[in-house]
Design an enzyme around this catalytic site. Structure first.
Site, PDB file in Angstrom:
ATOM      1  N   ARG A 120     -10.807 -11.870  -6.381  1.00 48.94           N
ATOM      2  CA  ARG A 120     -10.995 -10.397  -6.952  1.00 48.94           C
ATOM      3  C   ARG A 120     -11.867  -9.839  -5.371  1.00 48.94           C
ATOM      4  O   ARG A 120     -12.356  -8.733  -5.872  1.00 48.94           O
ATOM      5  CB  ARG A 120     -12.304 -10.330  -8.077  1.00 48.94           C
ATOM      6  CG  ARG A 120     -11.534 -10.740  -9.068  1.00 48.94           C
ATOM      7  CD  ARG A 120     -12.408 -10.745 -10.578  1.00 48.94           C
ATOM      8  NE  ARG A 120     -11.956 -11.482 -11.586  1.00 48.94           N
ATOM      9  CZ  ARG A 120     -12.281 -12.259 -11.946  1.00 48.94           C
ATOM     10  NH1 ARG A 120     -13.296 -13.847 -11.209  1.00 48.94           N
ATOM     11  NH2 ARG A 120     -11.913 -12.911 -13.302  1.00 48.94           N
ATOM     12  N   LYS A 180      -4.754   1.011   2.147  1.00 48.13           N
ATOM     13  CA  LYS A 180      -3.132   0.833   1.497  1.00 48.13           C
ATOM     14  C   LYS A 180      -3.349  -0.389   2.166  1.00 48.13           C
ATOM     15  O   LYS A 180      -2.689  -1.087   3.441  1.00 48.13           O
ATOM     16  CB  LYS A 180      -2.309   1.837   1.517  1.00 48.13           C
ATOM     17  CG  LYS A 180      -3.315   3.349   0.493  1.00 48.13           C
ATOM     18  CD  LYS A 180      -0.942   4.323   1.076  1.00 48.13           C
ATOM     19  CE  LYS A 180      -1.525   5.442   0.454  1.00 48.13           C
ATOM     20  NZ  LYS A 180       0.233   5.764   0.312  1.00 48.13           N
ATOM     21  N   GLU A 223       5.732   8.347  14.188  1.00 49.80           N
ATOM     22  CA  GLU A 223       4.259   8.398  13.088  1.00 49.80           C
ATOM     23  C   GLU A 223       3.764   9.800  14.034  1.00 49.80           C
ATOM     24  O   GLU A 223       2.802  10.712  13.204  1.00 49.80           O
ATOM     25  CB  GLU A 223       3.560   7.781  12.419  1.00 49.80           C
ATOM     26  CG  GLU A 223       3.745   6.847  11.321  1.00 49.80           C
ATOM     27  CD  GLU A 223       4.138   7.279  10.264  1.00 49.80           C
ATOM     28  OE1 GLU A 223       3.593   7.922  10.035  1.00 49.80           O
ATOM     29  OE2 GLU A 223       5.151   6.456   9.079  1.00 49.80           O
ATOM     30  N   LYS A 246      -6.400  10.875  10.178  1.00 50.68           N
ATOM     31  CA  LYS A 246      -6.471  10.483   8.816  1.00 50.68           C
ATOM     32  C   LYS A 246      -7.255  10.181   8.089  1.00 50.68           C
ATOM     33  O   LYS A 246      -6.639   9.833   7.113  1.00 50.68           O
ATOM     34  CB  LYS A 246      -5.365   9.176   8.998  1.00 50.68           C
ATOM     35  CG  LYS A 246      -4.888   8.202   7.652  1.00 50.68           C
ATOM     36  CD  LYS A 246      -3.882   7.503   8.292  1.00 50.68           C
ATOM     37  CE  LYS A 246      -3.944   6.294   7.113  1.00 50.68           C
ATOM     38  NZ  LYS A 246      -2.633   5.382   6.528  1.00 50.68           N
ATOM     39  N   GLU A 269      -5.272   9.016  -3.628  1.00 48.22           N
ATOM     40  CA  GLU A 269      -3.676   9.836  -2.889  1.00 48.22           C
ATOM     41  C   GLU A 269      -3.835  10.648  -4.828  1.00 48.22           C
ATOM     42  O   GLU A 269      -2.884  10.601  -5.606  1.00 48.22           O
ATOM     43  CB  GLU A 269      -3.064   9.166  -2.855  1.00 48.22           C
ATOM     44  CG  GLU A 269      -1.364   9.279  -2.386  1.00 48.22           C
ATOM     45  CD  GLU A 269      -0.575   8.720  -1.527  1.00 48.22           C
ATOM     46  OE1 GLU A 269      -0.719   8.212  -0.913  1.00 48.22           O
ATOM     47  OE2 GLU A 269       0.583   9.624  -1.511  1.00 48.22           O
ATOM     48  N   ARG A 291      -3.225  13.382  -0.113  1.00 46.41           N
ATOM     49  CA  ARG A 291      -3.015  11.983   1.227  1.00 46.41           C
ATOM     50  C   ARG A 291      -1.441  12.618   1.653  1.00 46.41           C
ATOM     51  O   ARG A 291      -0.496  11.949   2.208  1.00 46.41           O
ATOM     52  CB  ARG A 291      -3.558  10.585   0.316  1.00 46.41           C
ATOM     53  CG  ARG A 291      -3.184   9.726   1.302  1.00 46.41           C
ATOM     54  CD  ARG A 291      -4.375   8.911   1.204  1.00 46.41           C
ATOM     55  NE  ARG A 291      -3.633   7.459   1.690  1.00 46.41           N
ATOM     56  CZ  ARG A 291      -5.010   6.265   2.367  1.00 46.41           C
ATOM     57  NH1 ARG A 291      -5.993   6.438   1.169  1.00 46.41           N
ATOM     58  NH2 ARG A 291      -4.427   5.286   3.116  1.00 46.41           N
ATOM     59  N   ASN A 323       2.961  11.791   4.099  1.00 46.67           N
ATOM     60  CA  ASN A 323       4.311  11.931   4.543  1.00 46.67           C
ATOM     61  C   ASN A 323       4.766  12.660   4.257  1.00 46.67           C
ATOM     62  O   ASN A 323       6.621  12.559   4.086  1.00 46.67           O
ATOM     63  CB  ASN A 323       3.904  11.363   2.727  1.00 46.67           C
ATOM     64  CG  ASN A 323       3.399  10.235   2.188  1.00 46.67           C
ATOM     65  OD1 ASN A 323       2.651   8.897   3.016  1.00 46.67           O
ATOM     66  ND2 ASN A 323       3.548  10.172   0.794  1.00 46.67           N
ATOM     67  N   HIS A 328       8.543  11.844   4.605  1.00 46.63           N
ATOM     68  CA  HIS A 328       8.754  10.442   4.306  1.00 46.63           C
ATOM     69  C   HIS A 328       9.893  10.069   3.347  1.00 46.63           C
ATOM     70  O   HIS A 328      10.472   9.057   2.441  1.00 46.63           O
ATOM     71  CB  HIS A 328       7.549   9.403   3.909  1.00 46.63           C
ATOM     72  CG  HIS A 328       7.008   9.185   5.110  1.00 46.63           C
ATOM     73  ND1 HIS A 328       6.394   9.659   6.111  1.00 46.63           N
ATOM     74  CD2 HIS A 328       6.275   7.969   5.141  1.00 46.63           C
ATOM     75  CE1 HIS A 328       5.466   9.192   7.176  1.00 46.63           C
ATOM     76  NE2 HIS A 328       5.482   7.795   6.877  1.00 46.63           N
ATOM     77  N   HIS A 368      12.381   6.958   3.871  1.00 44.97           N
ATOM     78  CA  HIS A 368      12.711   5.973   2.922  1.00 44.97           C
ATOM     79  C   HIS A 368      13.790   6.085   2.343  1.00 44.97           C
ATOM     80  O   HIS A 368      14.478   4.817   2.212  1.00 44.97           O
ATOM     81  CB  HIS A 368      11.360   6.014   1.540  1.00 44.97           C
ATOM     82  CG  HIS A 368      10.605   5.917   1.893  1.00 44.97           C
ATOM     83  ND1 HIS A 368       8.878   6.477   1.447  1.00 44.97           N
ATOM     84  CD2 HIS A 368       9.658   5.385   3.137  1.00 44.97           C
ATOM     85  CE1 HIS A 368       7.695   6.014   1.368  1.00 44.97           C
ATOM     86  NE2 HIS A 368       8.141   5.300   2.761  1.00 44.97           N
ATOM     87  N   HIS A 420      11.011   1.833  10.164  1.00 43.83           N
ATOM     88  CA  HIS A 420      10.191   3.247   9.502  1.00 43.83           C
ATOM     89  C   HIS A 420       9.782   4.161  10.379  1.00 43.83           C
ATOM     90  O   HIS A 420      10.088   5.407  10.016  1.00 43.83           O
ATOM     91  CB  HIS A 420       8.580   2.357   9.099  1.00 43.83           C
ATOM     92  CG  HIS A 420       7.768   3.868   7.819  1.00 43.83           C
ATOM     93  ND1 HIS A 420       8.168   4.126   6.762  1.00 43.83           N
ATOM     94  CD2 HIS A 420       6.884   4.340   8.449  1.00 43.83           C
ATOM     95  CE1 HIS A 420       7.612   4.877   6.656  1.00 43.83           C
ATOM     96  NE2 HIS A 420       7.198   4.817   7.143  1.00 43.83           N
TER      97      HIS A 420
END
Ligand code: GLY
Length: 378
Positions: free
Chosen positions: A121, A143, A185, A227, A237, A242, A246, A249, A253, A266
């Site tokens: 956990r 993340k 990025e 960031k 988010e 947040r 992106n 993105h 994507h 990416h």
């Protein structure tokens, strides 16, 4: 050394950017207190380069260490490898007082972070990113994720690390493509959040291309600061803030899924995605949307020029040269991919779009015809 604090109450931690960061791992782990064991997770690319110095730094503090090496590449960010790591944790007797150290790029960071978030956990972990993309983005902000066969990053958890240790000199061994992908990025941050940083990049392209360590320290720390500002206001988010990370993105994507994750890196997808997002804002401006009145052809040319001077693509027609094969990225196909993306909210097409350099905002429910117009502008 530069320190960027991430201020999240009891989940606060520091990002340290330092040319000796690897040799500080042991001290950083020890400073948490009550550490039963350490699991160092890395991949087979990074292991021969940096595992020894990292391991040495850990064992010389008297900490018990096991190293686990996974294959490099996006396919490792899977449930199978997560399960293998959970089993290995059990075998080497990792418990709630143990600490994991993720030494590698985004794949290792996301996978090790996810396993740390879920095993027993949740156990403590450090991120020690070794690619530019991981140093400026994926290792920061908590993340963690694995991929489903049909959806990247679909299963994961928010689990903040206990610290992030960044050594800019490890970038010297990064391939040219991986380095440039990270720069995708980096430009994203300037273009969407910080005009001064964008101008800094314009003025320092030679140094950045030459991986000048001083310029890199500035670049990495500014990206982490930008960031950090966002993550501390919208950690999970939920407010839309947040999502500003992106920029580029949504298109990016779609291109990555069309071409194959890992085949189009990416950061290259992000560079193309920012270029397309700028054209979408331009199309909307042409149709009288005054939120985009500053977006004109010279604005687009300025953004394209920075990406291109850092060796990044800005046109769909550049794609075959980037990925080495012909690909059908027709506007209609890309729109279909965006609409069916597993992460699309309520089937809406949402984009972060620029208002001006360093200022962007989330635009929800953009019409398919506007997106098609932007893609036809390429
Ligand atoms: N890479 C985007 C985020 O961390 O939110």
């Amino acid at each position: 050394m530069k320190i960027v604090p991430i201020d999240l109450g009891e989940r606060s931690y520091d990002i340290e950017i330092d040319q000796n960061a690897l040799s500080r791992i042991g001290a950083a782990v020890e400073s948490l207190g009550s550490v039963s064991r350490v699991a160092l997770i890395t991949d087979d690319n990074v292991e021969p380069l940096y595992a020894e110095v990292a391991s040495q730094a850990i064992v010389e503090r008297g900490l018990d260490l096991d190293a686990i090496v996974v294959p490099s590449g996006e396919q490792t960010k899977s449930l199978d490898y997560a399960e293998a790591l959970w089993e290995q944790f059990l075998e080497i007797k990792i418990d709630r007082r143990s600490v994991a150290v993720a030494l590698g790029g985004g794949v290792v960071g996301d996978l090790a972070g996810f396993v740390s978030a879920t095993y027993a956990r949740g156990i403590r972990y450090f991120q020690v990113p070794t690619t530019l993309l991981a140093q400026v983005d994926s290792s920061v902000g908590g993340k963690t994720a694995i991929n489903l066969p049909s959806a990247k990053n679909m299963v994961g958890a928010f689990h903040q690390p206990s610290g992030v240790l960044i050594d800019p000199t490890v970038l010297n061994t990064l391939s040219d493509d991986q380095y440039r992908a990270g720069l995708g990025e980096v430009v994203k941050y300037g273009a969407s959040l910080d005009e001064n940083f964008f101008a800094y990049l314009e003025q320092n392209t030679e140094k950045v291309n030459a991986r000048d360590p001083i310029a890199l320290e500035t670049v990495i720390s500014r990206c982490c600061e930008l960031k950090a500002e966002i993550v501390k206001k919208d950690e999970r988010e939920t407010s839309g803030l947040r999502a500003l990370l992106n920029y580029g993105h949504t298109f990016g994507h779609a291109l990555e899924s069309r071409i194959g994750h890992g085949k189009l890196l990416h950061g290259f997808g992000v560079a193309l995605g920012c270029s397309l997002a700028a054209r979408l804002a331009f199309c909307l401006a042409q149709k009288g949307d005054d939120r985009f009145s500053d977006i004109n052809e010279s604005w687009i040319a300025r953004q394209d020029k920075l990406f291109e001077s850092l060796g990044l693509p800005t046109r769909l027609r550049d794609l075959p040269a980037v990925v080495g094969v012909e690909v059908d990225c027709s506007p209609e196909k890309l729109v279909e991919l965006m609409s069916t993306d597993k992460k699309t909210e309520f089937g809406q097409l949402n984009f972060v779009l620029p208002r001006k350099i360093g200022d962007s905002f989330l635009v929800r429910n953009v019409s398919v015809s506007d997106v098609l117009d932007a893609l036809h502008l390429q």
